[in-house]
Design an enzyme around this catalytic site. Structure first.
Site, mmCIF file in Angstrom:
data_model
loop_
_atom_site.group_PDB
_atom_site.id
_atom_site.type_symbol
_atom_site.label_atom_id
_atom_site.label_comp_id
_atom_site.label_asym_id
_atom_site.label_seq_id
_atom_site.Cartn_x
_atom_site.Cartn_y
_atom_site.Cartn_z
ATOM 1 N N THR A 1 -43.092 -48.084 -86.580
ATOM 2 C CA THR A 1 -43.310 -46.759 -87.167
ATOM 3 C C THR A 1 -44.579 -46.692 -87.999
ATOM 4 O O THR A 1 -45.217 -47.698 -88.275
ATOM 5 C CB THR A 1 -42.120 -46.332 -88.045
ATOM 6 O OG1 THR A 1 -42.154 -44.937 -88.191
ATOM 7 C CG2 THR A 1 -42.127 -47.004 -89.390
ATOM 8 N N LYS B 1 -38.043 -39.687 -89.490
ATOM 9 C CA LYS B 1 -38.107 -40.795 -90.449
ATOM 10 C C LYS B 1 -38.508 -40.343 -91.845
ATOM 11 O O LYS B 1 -38.708 -41.163 -92.726
ATOM 12 C CB LYS B 1 -39.091 -41.841 -89.946
ATOM 13 C CG LYS B 1 -38.721 -42.378 -88.584
ATOM 14 C CD LYS B 1 -39.827 -43.216 -88.021
ATOM 15 C CE LYS B 1 -39.565 -43.503 -86.555
ATOM 16 N NZ LYS B 1 -40.712 -44.133 -85.942
ATOM 17 N N SER C 1 -45.968 -50.472 -89.157
ATOM 18 C CA SER C 1 -47.013 -51.177 -88.414
ATOM 19 C C SER C 1 -48.297 -50.375 -88.315
ATOM 20 O O SER C 1 -49.387 -50.935 -88.305
ATOM 21 C CB SER C 1 -46.515 -51.531 -87.011
ATOM 22 O OG SER C 1 -46.119 -50.365 -86.329
ATOM 23 N N GLY D 1 -51.607 -43.235 -84.510
ATOM 24 C CA GLY D 1 -50.867 -43.221 -83.253
ATOM 25 C C GLY D 1 -51.705 -43.593 -82.047
ATOM 26 O O GLY D 1 -51.167 -43.991 -81.014
ATOM 27 N N CYS E 1 -51.896 -47.904 -83.056
ATOM 28 C CA CYS E 1 -50.671 -48.711 -83.177
ATOM 29 C C CYS E 1 -49.733 -48.419 -82.007
ATOM 30 O O CYS E 1 -49.324 -47.271 -81.814
ATOM 31 C CB CYS E 1 -49.976 -48.385 -84.500
ATOM 32 S SG CYS E 1 -48.401 -49.250 -84.700
#
Length: 177
Positions: A5, A37, A130, A162, A165
């Site tokens: 995430t 989240k 991450s 995004g 990662c």
């Protein structure tokens, strides 16, 4: 290392935005693309975002909500008490998750080692997961070199993270105070 995430907190001009991607990963497989989240807590006055094992994160989020109720919405006290409990409780100690929590004035990263980390940067940005370092770097650049508001900076920084990662995606949820 906590993977799966990216959660980012940005403050600018009396506004606080917390954003997270929606990807849930199991090993090298994307299991879900639109997970939520980031949450609003304590009468919508506090934001919380989590990274790490989902079950562990939900357990911590539930405990944190209890601390907020116990300390009448005092974010700093609730954060410190949760961190103390997290570090000393035998079952909690093994939970693999991180939380970012924020209200209008304060923000903290909470970890299982008992850390309650407040940002020391003048921009007040924090990130976990991450993709956190990528999102944090992008947010700091946007804060320094644009006039974008907190929400737009959080969204753009998450989009950048995004693309870098592999455990993050472009399905972004933003909550704002």
């Amino acid at each position: 290392m906590f993977r799966r995430t990216t959660v980012l907190l940005v403050r600018r001009a009396e506004r606080t935005a917390m954003a997270a991607d929606g990807q849930v990963t199991m090993g090298d497989t994307v299991m879900k693309a639109r997970a939520r989240k980031v949450r609003r807590l304590y009468n919508d006055r506090i934001l919380a975002g989590f990274a790490g094992s989902s079950a562990d994160a939900f357990a911590l989020l539930t405990r944190f909500e209890g601390k907020l109720e116990q300390y009448h919405g005092n974010l700093e006290r609730a954060a410190i008490e949760l961190a103390k409990e997290w570090r000393t409780d035998r079952a909690l100690r093994h939970l693999e998750a991180l939380l970012i929590v924020a209200d209008q004035r304060s923000s903290f990263v909470l970890s299982g080692t008992g850390d309650v980390i407040a940002p020391d940067e003048p921009d007040g940005a924090l990130a976990i997961g991450s993709g956190g370092p990528y999102a944090l770097a992008a947010a700091r650049a946007l804060l320094a070199h644009t006039d974008l508001d907190a929400r737009r900076i959080a969204e753009e920084a998450l989009r950048i993270a995004g693309t870098i990662c592999i455990y993050s995606n472009q399905n972004i949820v933003v909550e704002e105070l």
